[in-house]
Design an enzyme around this catalytic site. Structure first.
Site, PDB file in Angstrom:
ATOM      1  N   ARG A  42    -130.795  -5.289 -89.940  1.00 36.91           N
ATOM      2  CA  ARG A  42    -129.812  -5.427 -88.891  1.00 36.91           C
ATOM      3  C   ARG A  42    -128.825  -6.149 -88.548  1.00 36.91           C
ATOM      4  O   ARG A  42    -127.660  -6.725 -87.813  1.00 36.91           O
ATOM      5  CB  ARG A  42    -130.710  -4.750 -87.529  1.00 36.91           C
ATOM      6  CG  ARG A  42    -130.498  -3.635 -87.072  1.00 36.91           C
ATOM      7  CD  ARG A  42    -130.933  -2.249 -86.079  1.00 36.91           C
ATOM      8  NE  ARG A  42    -131.512  -1.439 -86.773  1.00 36.91           N
ATOM      9  CZ  ARG A  42    -130.462  -0.745 -85.866  1.00 36.91           C
ATOM     10  NH1 ARG A  42    -129.386  -1.063 -84.958  1.00 36.91           N
ATOM     11  NH2 ARG A  42    -130.698   0.760 -85.853  1.00 36.91           N
ATOM     12  N   GLU A  72    -137.053   1.000 -91.179  1.00 35.43           N
ATOM     13  CA  GLU A  72    -136.745   1.789 -90.241  1.00 35.43           C
ATOM     14  C   GLU A  72    -136.837   3.240 -91.013  1.00 35.43           C
ATOM     15  O   GLU A  72    -135.667   3.502 -92.019  1.00 35.43           O
ATOM     16  CB  GLU A  72    -135.361   1.740 -89.647  1.00 35.43           C
ATOM     17  CG  GLU A  72    -134.994   0.879 -88.919  1.00 35.43           C
ATOM     18  CD  GLU A  72    -134.079   0.370 -87.304  1.00 35.43           C
ATOM     19  OE1 GLU A  72    -133.478   1.239 -87.484  1.00 35.43           O
ATOM     20  OE2 GLU A  72    -133.429  -0.218 -87.285  1.00 35.43           O
ATOM     21  N   GLU A  83    -123.592   4.745 -86.067  1.00 37.57           N
ATOM     22  CA  GLU A  83    -124.261   3.255 -85.754  1.00 37.57           C
ATOM     23  C   GLU A  83    -123.594   2.035 -86.540  1.00 37.57           C
ATOM     24  O   GLU A  83    -123.663   1.055 -86.297  1.00 37.57           O
ATOM     25  CB  GLU A  83    -125.639   3.449 -85.372  1.00 37.57           C
ATOM     26  CG  GLU A  83    -126.265   2.225 -84.605  1.00 37.57           C
ATOM     27  CD  GLU A  83    -128.088   1.764 -84.813  1.00 37.57           C
ATOM     28  OE1 GLU A  83    -128.435   1.837 -84.050  1.00 37.57           O
ATOM     29  OE2 GLU A  83    -128.094   3.202 -85.755  1.00 37.57           O
ATOM     30  N   ASP A 146    -112.428   2.569 -84.550  1.00 34.25           N
ATOM     31  CA  ASP A 146    -111.772   1.330 -83.630  1.00 34.25           C
ATOM     32  C   ASP A 146    -110.793   0.526 -83.085  1.00 34.25           C
ATOM     33  O   ASP A 146    -111.508  -1.238 -83.209  1.00 34.25           O
ATOM     34  CB  ASP A 146    -112.510   1.676 -81.839  1.00 34.25           C
ATOM     35  CG  ASP A 146    -111.746   1.392 -81.185  1.00 34.25           C
ATOM     36  OD1 ASP A 146    -111.083   1.049 -80.465  1.00 34.25           O
ATOM     37  OD2 ASP A 146    -112.635   0.751 -80.230  1.00 34.25           O
ATOM     38  N   HIS A 362    -126.394   8.263 -76.052  1.00 36.34           N
ATOM     39  CA  HIS A 362    -126.862   7.986 -77.786  1.00 36.34           C
ATOM     40  C   HIS A 362    -125.579   7.851 -77.917  1.00 36.34           C
ATOM     41  O   HIS A 362    -125.209   9.114 -78.809  1.00 36.34           O
ATOM     42  CB  HIS A 362    -127.514   8.352 -78.030  1.00 36.34           C
ATOM     43  CG  HIS A 362    -129.307   8.522 -77.380  1.00 36.34           C
ATOM     44  ND1 HIS A 362    -129.877   7.237 -77.475  1.00 36.34           N
ATOM     45  CD2 HIS A 362    -130.122   9.385 -77.043  1.00 36.34           C
ATOM     46  CE1 HIS A 362    -131.471   7.089 -76.486  1.00 36.34           C
ATOM     47  NE2 HIS A 362    -131.598   8.610 -76.882  1.00 36.34           N
ATOM     48  N   CYS A 364    -123.963   7.248 -81.040  1.00 35.47           N
ATOM     49  CA  CYS A 364    -124.533   7.504 -82.192  1.00 35.47           C
ATOM     50  C   CYS A 364    -124.409   8.455 -82.728  1.00 35.47           C
ATOM     51  O   CYS A 364    -123.969   9.387 -83.898  1.00 35.47           O
ATOM     52  CB  CYS A 364    -125.458   6.791 -82.969  1.00 35.47           C
ATOM     53  SG  CYS A 364    -125.842   4.830 -83.161  1.00 35.47           S
TER      54      CYS A 364
END
Length: 396
Positions: A42, A72, A83, A146, A362, A364
């Site tokens: 990340r 993760e 995400e 987007d 959330h 995602c």
């Protein structure tokens, strides 16, 4: 075609390794054969993505994307991919990163003509190529981005439509208005253009460090050529060419190279710029009736629950701008899937009954968590407070 190729590859693996291959082969190895797997950290998402994509053949970039966030747990069933795009696009398009600038008037992004002053040219061009590849990967994974670009960028991606004054107006409405006034100026009533405008064919501007910069529209003769009635159309045409093409030529060409590495099919050349924008960015038409019909409910809620009925009454009566905010709050973007909001599955679940809590989400998973407020007025006040104080940059 993508899914057929995936099935063929699976069949080839089975023939090559025997019918018991699925029992013997490591599942992760099989996934890597069939999918484009990005194992990223990340806090280093751009560098990790760049390192992986640079090693891929164009055909591999068209595979189904599977995201693994390093360290993760979790299987990517769409939420992690969403995400991932939210995170990396937000970072790449952050004006502080230097690749793109943001116009508050048009609410659009544009390629930063000064980007090479912030980092070495090779690094920046590699990053622009990465953005182009990511746009292509998103298309092949049915992911709406987007990307807030003026329409002219989609024209330039296709290279099959001429750029015109309407494109410039979309890019810079204020400057376009000034040009319209220049072209409509009548000297017999207001004096000659040369003395009124006092301008030559040199474009002057300040870079991001506040330093004066200039560009010669006539490539050596701009300083000695005054703006007049006779050459004003030429000035406008050359300025538009400079603004939309020449000032960002290297940056855009790298972006285009990345895009065409993935999307090299002749099929894309048959799209119009409007159709390509719809394919990449989705629609902006908000049919909340369709959204309500496709919504699912959890934790004891159903379509006839009091809080649900009150929520939809409030949602349907929101202004267009607040509907965009609500959609962004719930999904991470105000963009709509190509086939409309009925294609977007929103989930609403109960989150206690504390009147002091704000709604949460959330993004995602398009999941809205709604406290069961004691009154409709409290629901409206808390919902508006939440959607007007959240920041969204992402995709559907």
């Amino acid at each position: 075609r993508q899914h057929r190729a995936r099935r063929r590859r699976m069949f080839d693996l089975m023939l090559g390794g025997g019918m018991n291959i699925l029992n013997n082969i490591n599942r992760n190895q099989l996934i890597e054969e069939l999918d484009l797997v990005l194992n990223v950290r990340r806090n280093s998402i751009i560098q990790d993505t760049l390192g992986i994509l640079q090693l891929q053949e164009p055909g591999d970039l068209r595979k189904r994307l599977r995201i693994i966030f390093d360290g993760e747990q979790g299987i990517d069933q769409g939420g992690l991919t969403k995400e991932y795009f939210q995170l990396i696009m937000k970072e790449l398009f952050d004006p502080n990163y230097g690749m793109f600038s943001y116009n508050k008037t048009t609410e659009n992004y544009w390629f930063n003509r000064d980007s090479f002053e912030l980092a070495d040219t090779k690094t920046m061009l590699t990053n622009y190529e990465l953005v182009g590849k990511l746009v292509g990967v998103a298309i092949y994974n049915n992911t709406i981005l987007d990307l807030r670009f003026p329409r002219v960028i989609f024209k330039k991606l296709l290279e099959n439509e001429p750029i015109n004054f309407t494109d410039f107006r979309d890019y810079d409405p204020e400057m376009a208005k000034g040009f319209e006034q220049l072209l409509a100026y009548k000297e017999e009533n207001d004096g000659d253009i040369e003395s009124i405008y006092c301008r030559n064919f040199i474009v002057k501007y300040k870079n991001i460090f506040g330093m004066e910069k200039s560009y010669d529209l006539l490539h050596g003769k701009g300083e000695e050529t005054p703006l007049t009635k006779a050459n004003r159309q030429k000035y406008v045409d050359l300025y538009i060419k400079y603004a939309l093409i020449e000032s960002i030529e290297q940056q855009f060409n790298s972006f285009l190279k990345g895009f065409k590495t993935v999307c090299d099919s002749e099929l894309f050349m048959k799209y119009s710029s409007q159709e390509l924008e719809l394919l990449i960015c989705g629609s902006t038409e908000f049919d909340f009736d369709a959204l309500e019909s496709s919504t699912r409910y959890e934790d004891g809620l159903h379509k006839d629950s009091k809080i649900v009925r009150e929520f939809w009454t409030i949602a349907h009566n929101l202004s267009d701008s607040d509907k965009r905010r609500l959609l962004t709050f719930c999904t991470g973007s105000d963009r709509v899937p190509i086939n409309g909001l009925g294609e977007l599955i929103l989930t609403i679940s109960k989150n206690g009954n504390d009147n002091s809590k704000l709604p949460t989400s959330h993004t995602c998973f398009n999941h809205l968590l709604l406290p069961e407020y004691s009154s409709k007025d409290i629901l409206k006040e808390r919902l508006l407070l939440a959607i007007k104080n959240s920041e969204g940059f992402g995709l559907l």
